[in-house]
Write an enzyme that holds these catalytic residues in place. Structure first.
Site, short mmCIF file in Angstrom:
data_model
loop_
_atom_site.label_atom_id
_atom_site.label_comp_id
_atom_site.label_asym_id
_atom_site.label_seq_id
_atom_site.Cartn_x
_atom_site.Cartn_y
_atom_site.Cartn_z
N GLY A 35 0.82 -1.19 0.00
CA GLY A 35 0.00 0.00 0.00
C GLY A 35 0.86 1.25 0.00
CB CYS A 36 0.14 4.72 -1.04
SG CYS A 36 -1.55 4.89 -0.41
CE1 TYR A 37 -1.26 7.94 4.69
CE2 TYR A 37 -3.18 6.53 4.36
CZ TYR A 37 -2.63 7.79 4.56
OH TYR A 37 -3.45 8.89 4.64
CB ALA A 86 5.32 6.85 2.64
#
Length: 352
Positions: free
Chosen positions: A154-156, A159
């Site tokens: 996922g994007c979270y 990062a």
């Protein structure tokens, strides 16, 4: 093989934001040919009906999702589907010999009981799921190279984990003290109409959501535990910020050695990511902005040490739709195929 020796690629779930990013990026990839676009609600429409600005480049129609059709036309398929759907079609695609890159949460978990507890879906594909590799190249490049099935992060988590990984792997922090404060643009919520994403609701406002129960928490903790070598729990709080693209994750954690300074950590991070072309460590005193990464596959990491509190502060900025989704999936494809990891991916941001 496709036209002129290119690899034939398909996208299931092509109508969403993840799908259109894949289409755009794959159109510029020198070694692939886009051969199939699939969807359910949009089946029968042309891609130009959904995205008129791409009509001059993409003349494919959205077709019903049929594994036999995909297998007949494609060597590789990207699944950009809601959670719980990819696991229904993936076993058949794997059996037919396709490489599968799943952008949902279905194949991100080492333990399907964790997936069931957080996503509420019973699974009958445990043998296939056991073969999946977590698709964060900076951490699992060698495993990705040997895999047929990738669970793209996922994007979270992307990062957050890129900010945390060197700290955990090198034992620099007390893992249980890690706090992740992350902010995402509205495109992270997808293209379907949702009240909270309306301009009148989201603009001029900043709000936390999924506090203490966001579904990315177990995904982040799973990889943190793998890096640390023991079970790790972290505090993660996501926020919706009124912009379209981008994530900024700020990580706080207590240092084991209070004598470490900012430049020490910068040196450690640069060494950790020395063979990672998509991670840029900012110079001393420079902190990343989401705009720097917008439209690119880059992750910018800024580092600070608060010697008063003994904490490391690491800031990570990515484009949630590129490095946090479609771009990272293509990065994984490049590794699976033995191509240069940067092939066909944007190196520069849209700026300003």
């Amino acid at each position: 093989m496709g036209d002129m020796g290119r690899v034939s690629v398909g996208i299931v779930g092509a109508s969403g934001y993840g799908g259109v990013q894949l289409v755009r990026l794959l159109q510029d990839h020198p070694k692939v040919e886009l051969a199939y676009l699939g969807g359910e609600s949009s089946a029968g429409k042309t891609f130009a009906d959904l995205y008129p600005h791409l009509a001059h480049q993409v003349d494919l129609a959205i077709e019903p999702v049929e594994a036999s059709t995909i297998a007949a036309r494609c060597q590789v398929v990207f699944l950009s589907l809601p959670n719980g759907l990819a696991c229904q079609i993936t076993p058949t695609l794997i059996e037919k010999g396709l490489m599968v890159l799943d952008l949902s949460a279905d194949y991100r978990f080492f333990d399907l009981e964790t997936y069931k507890n957080w996503y509420g879906t019973e699974r009958s594909d445990r043998q296939i799921a056991a073969k999946a590799v977590y698709g964060l190249p900076e951490l699992y490049r060698d495993r990705i190279a040997d895999s047929q099935l990738i669970g793209c992060p996922g994007c979270y988590p992307t990062a957050s984990l890129l900010a945390l990984a060197p700290l955990l792997k090198q034992g620099l922090i007390v893992p249980e003290t890690a706090i992740i404060d992350a902010k995402s643009g509205t495109s992270g919520g997808g293209r379907q109409a949702k009240t909270g994403l309306l301009l009148a609701e989201a603009d001029n406002s900043l709000a936390a959501y999924g506090v203490a129960r966001h579904r990315h928490i177990p995904e982040i903790e799973q990889i943190c535990s793998d890096l640390a070598g023991h079970e790790v729990m972290v505090q993660f709080t996501p926020h919706l910020i009124p912009m379209v693209r981008g994530i900024l994750a700020t990580v706080y954690a207590t240092l084991r050695d209070p004598g470490l300074v900012r430049d020490d950590l910068i040196t450690i991070f640069k060494a950790f990511y020395r063979n990672c072309p998509w991670v840029t460590i900012c110079n001393s005193g420079v902190y990343p902005q989401t705009k720097w990464a917008c439209g690119s596959n880059l992750c910018y990491i800024g580092i600070e040490v608060d010697q008063r509190t003994g904490r490391a502060i690491v800031m990570s900025a990515i484009d949630n739709l590129i490095k946090g989704q479609a771009g990272q999936a293509i990065q994984c494809l490049n590794i699976m195929m033995g191509w240069e990891e940067t092939l066909g991916l944007p190196r520069l941001a849209f700026y300003p």
